[in-house]
Scaffold this active site. Structure first.
Site, PDB file in Angstrom:
ATOM      1  N   ALA A 111      57.629 -11.980  88.151  1.00 50.06           N
ATOM      2  CA  ALA A 111      57.430 -12.433  86.834  1.00 50.06           C
ATOM      3  C   ALA A 111      55.844 -13.140  86.801  1.00 50.06           C
ATOM      4  CB  ALA A 111      58.365 -13.562  86.747  1.00 50.06           C
ATOM      5  N   GLY A 171      60.500 -10.241  89.974  1.00 50.00           N
ATOM      6  CA  GLY A 171      60.940  -9.378  88.879  1.00 50.00           C
ATOM      7  C   GLY A 171      60.638  -8.001  89.014  1.00 50.00           C
ATOM      8  N   GLU A 173      63.245  -6.382  90.848  1.00 50.79           N
ATOM      9  CA  GLU A 173      64.341  -6.432  90.080  1.00 50.79           C
ATOM     10  C   GLU A 173      64.223  -5.179  89.099  1.00 50.79           C
ATOM     11  OE1 GLU A 173      63.882 -10.846  89.497  1.00 50.79           O
ATOM     12  OE2 GLU A 173      66.046 -10.699  89.794  1.00 50.79           O
ATOM     13  N   GLU A 183      60.928 -15.115  95.413  1.00 45.55           N
ATOM     14  CA  GLU A 183      61.344 -16.460  94.686  1.00 45.55           C
ATOM     15  C   GLU A 183      61.416 -17.645  95.259  1.00 45.55           C
ATOM     16  OE1 GLU A 183      62.732 -13.268  94.141  1.00 45.55           O
ATOM     17  OE2 GLU A 183      62.662 -12.782  91.891  1.00 45.55           O
TER      18      GLU A 183
HETATM   19  N1  COA Z   1      52.287 -13.990  88.288  1.00 43.94           N
HETATM   20  C1  COA Z   1      50.835 -14.175  87.835  1.00 43.94           C
HETATM   21  N2  COA Z   1      49.780 -13.798  88.386  1.00 43.94           N
HETATM   22  C2  COA Z   1      49.827 -13.249  89.437  1.00 43.94           C
HETATM   23  C3  COA Z   1      51.146 -13.074  90.026  1.00 43.94           C
HETATM   24  C4  COA Z   1      52.226 -13.213  89.354  1.00 43.94           C
HETATM   25  N3  COA Z   1      53.443 -13.129  89.877  1.00 43.94           N
HETATM   26  N4  COA Z   1      50.935 -12.210  91.274  1.00 43.94           N
HETATM   27  C5  COA Z   1      49.401 -12.157  91.469  1.00 43.94           C
HETATM   28  N5  COA Z   1      48.996 -12.492  90.172  1.00 43.94           N
HETATM   29  C6  COA Z   1      47.527 -12.847  89.967  1.00 43.94           C
HETATM   30  C7  COA Z   1      46.656 -13.815  90.955  1.00 43.94           C
HETATM   31  O1  COA Z   1      46.814 -15.076  90.521  1.00 43.94           O
HETATM   32  C8  COA Z   1      45.386 -13.462  90.735  1.00 43.94           C
HETATM   33  O2  COA Z   1      44.946 -13.733  89.664  1.00 43.94           O
HETATM   34  P1  COA Z   1      43.485 -14.431  89.567  1.00 43.94           P
HETATM   35  O3  COA Z   1      42.192 -13.258  90.084  1.00 43.94           O
HETATM   36  O4  COA Z   1      43.008 -14.632  88.124  1.00 43.94           O
HETATM   37  O5  COA Z   1      43.479 -15.760  90.335  1.00 43.94           O
HETATM   38  C9  COA Z   1      45.559 -11.622  90.678  1.00 43.94           C
HETATM   39  O6  COA Z   1      46.852 -11.296  90.184  1.00 43.94           O
HETATM   40  C10 COA Z   1      45.363 -11.268  92.011  1.00 43.94           C
HETATM   41  O7  COA Z   1      46.261 -11.695  93.023  1.00 43.94           O
HETATM   42  P2  COA Z   1      45.915 -11.986  94.566  1.00 43.94           P
HETATM   43  O8  COA Z   1      46.745 -13.259  94.780  1.00 43.94           O
HETATM   44  O9  COA Z   1      44.410 -12.813  94.542  1.00 43.94           O
HETATM   45  O10 COA Z   1      45.748 -10.728  95.205  1.00 43.94           O
HETATM   46  P3  COA Z   1      46.306 -10.793  96.918  1.00 43.94           P
HETATM   47  O11 COA Z   1      46.095  -9.346  97.303  1.00 43.94           O
HETATM   48  O12 COA Z   1      45.582 -12.013  97.673  1.00 43.94           O
HETATM   49  O13 COA Z   1      47.667 -11.336  97.162  1.00 43.94           O
HETATM   50  C11 COA Z   1      50.296 -11.044  96.543  1.00 43.94           C
HETATM   51  C12 COA Z   1      48.673 -10.320  96.408  1.00 43.94           C
HETATM   52  C13 COA Z   1      51.125  -9.988  95.755  1.00 43.94           C
HETATM   53  C14 COA Z   1      50.557 -11.203  97.949  1.00 43.94           C
HETATM   54  C15 COA Z   1      50.275 -12.359  95.645  1.00 43.94           C
HETATM   55  O14 COA Z   1      49.268 -12.176  94.460  1.00 43.94           O
HETATM   56  C16 COA Z   1      51.595 -13.174  95.354  1.00 43.94           C
HETATM   57  O15 COA Z   1      51.999 -13.584  96.154  1.00 43.94           O
HETATM   58  N6  COA Z   1      52.079 -12.896  94.268  1.00 43.94           N
HETATM   59  C17 COA Z   1      52.787 -13.712  93.706  1.00 43.94           C
HETATM   60  C18 COA Z   1      54.227 -12.837  94.072  1.00 43.94           C
HETATM   61  C19 COA Z   1      55.407 -13.556  93.656  1.00 43.94           C
HETATM   62  O16 COA Z   1      55.819 -14.665  94.020  1.00 43.94           O
HETATM   63  N7  COA Z   1      56.271 -13.089  92.706  1.00 43.94           N
HETATM   64  C20 COA Z   1      57.565 -13.346  92.338  1.00 43.94           C
HETATM   65  C21 COA Z   1      57.377 -14.382  90.901  1.00 43.94           C
HETATM   66  S1  COA Z   1      59.070 -15.091  90.627  1.00 43.94           S
END
Ligand code: COA
Length: 261
Positions: free
Chosen positions: A66, A112, A115, A135
């Site tokens: 999400a 999500g 999911e 989450e």
């Molecule tokens: N929602 C909103 N933005 C997200 C996102 C999410 N679920 N996942 C990644 N992004 C965005 C980051 O904020 C970043 O944006 P920015 O460049 O404007 O700062 C961009 O996508 C790239 O992500 P980044 O975190 O820099 O990449 P990474 O390779 O270092 O890490 C992940 C990758 C997937 C490990 C990390 O992005 C992450 O943990 N994301 C969230 C996953 C999550 O918790 N999902 C469940 C949500 S309920």
């Protein structure tokens, strides 16, 4: 056809929806979920489309969950409204979609995203994919069906492990757990998924539709009800032109040409 958040392409009888927010790792915000619902609704009523593929744009992500940015400042009442709005419930739309739908998992498949992949019928992953339900790390629980679909796919113990820890698993571990059906090298992912989709698209749409209805019942209805539904649908499909064509083609030693009637 394209809009801001998803791209749509069709090849033969297979349509592909590509989540198109690669700079946000294809995180699902409300407009994206609504666009998926709209696209599926359109494909449901398009007889030219027999199978749908769902994937993510870019090299890195299928869907990283999400859009966390949307949570900030949102009231519980708003969140409740969003989650219960059929126009934005892509999870239910994929699950209820009456044609086969395949997730091509090309990278991060989290929250999500995982999911939504689980709400699809089949999941094929690239060897670069990472899957999980993180989450818990946000002090949340999954809200797109993760607590229900994950244990059905991987069993209770591994579902609890993934949900309690928020840990990501590699594509190979996801394969071992039964979370995905196949893992292929990244470059082979779309060719493999397209070949699978084309093979399914050559089958009788009538029979496919009722296979899906019966299989969905297997995780919702008691066994006796599911078996009764299967027999009823078998009787229904027995009356289709596709069934007559399938039997005739077999006896005439040729390939069937199914028209979806
Ligand atoms: N929602 C909103 N933005 C997200 C996102 C999410 N679920 N996942 C990644 N992004 C965005 C980051 O904020 C970043 O944006 P920015 O460049 O404007 O700062 C961009 O996508 C790239 O992500 P980044 O975190 O820099 O990449 P990474 O390779 O270092 O890490 C992940 C990758 C997937 C490990 C990390 O992005 C992450 O943990 N994301 C969230 C996953 C999550 O918790 N999902 C469940 C949500 S309920």
């Amino acid at each position: 056809m394209a809009d801001d958040t998803i791209l749509i392409s069709t090849e033969g009888r297979v349509a592909t929806i590509t989540i198109n927010r690669p700079d946000k790792l294809n995180a699902l915000n409300e407009p994206t979920r609504a666009a998926i619902v709209t696209a599926l609704h359109k494909f449901e009523h398009d007889p030219e489309v027999r199978v749908v593929i769902l994937t993510g744009a870019g090299e890195k992500a299928f869907i990283a969950g999400a859009d966390i940015g949307e949570f900030d400042g949102r009231t519980p009442v708003d969140q409740f409204r969003v989650m219960n709005s059929p126009e934005a419930n892509a999870f239910e739309a994929a699950d209820r979609f009456p044609k086969p739908i395949i997730a091509a998992i090309n990278g991060f498949c989290l929250g999500g995203g995982c999911e939504l992949a689980m709400a699809c019928d089949i999941r094929i992953a690239s060897d670069r994919a990472k899957l999980g339900q993180p989450e818990i790390n946000l002090g949340l629980l999954p809200g797109g069906g993760g607590t229900q679909r994950l244990p059905r796919l991987v069993g209770l113990g591994d579902a609890y492990r993934l949900l309690y820890t928020g840990d990501m698993v590699t594509a190979d571990e996801a394969l071992r757990l039964g979370l995905v059906s196949e893992v292929v090298p990244a470059a082979d992912l779309m060719p493999r998924v397209k070949a699978l989709a084309a093979a399914i698209a050559s089958k009788s749409p009538v029979a496919l539709r009722y296979i899906k209805e019966a299989v969905r019942a297997s995780v919702r209805a008691p066994m006796d009800e599911g078996l009764r539904l299967e027999r009823t649908l078998f009787g229904l499909v027995f009356s289709s032109a596709d069934m007559k064509e399938g039997v005739k083609a077999f006896l005439e030693k040729r390939k069937p040409d199914f028209q979806g009637r």
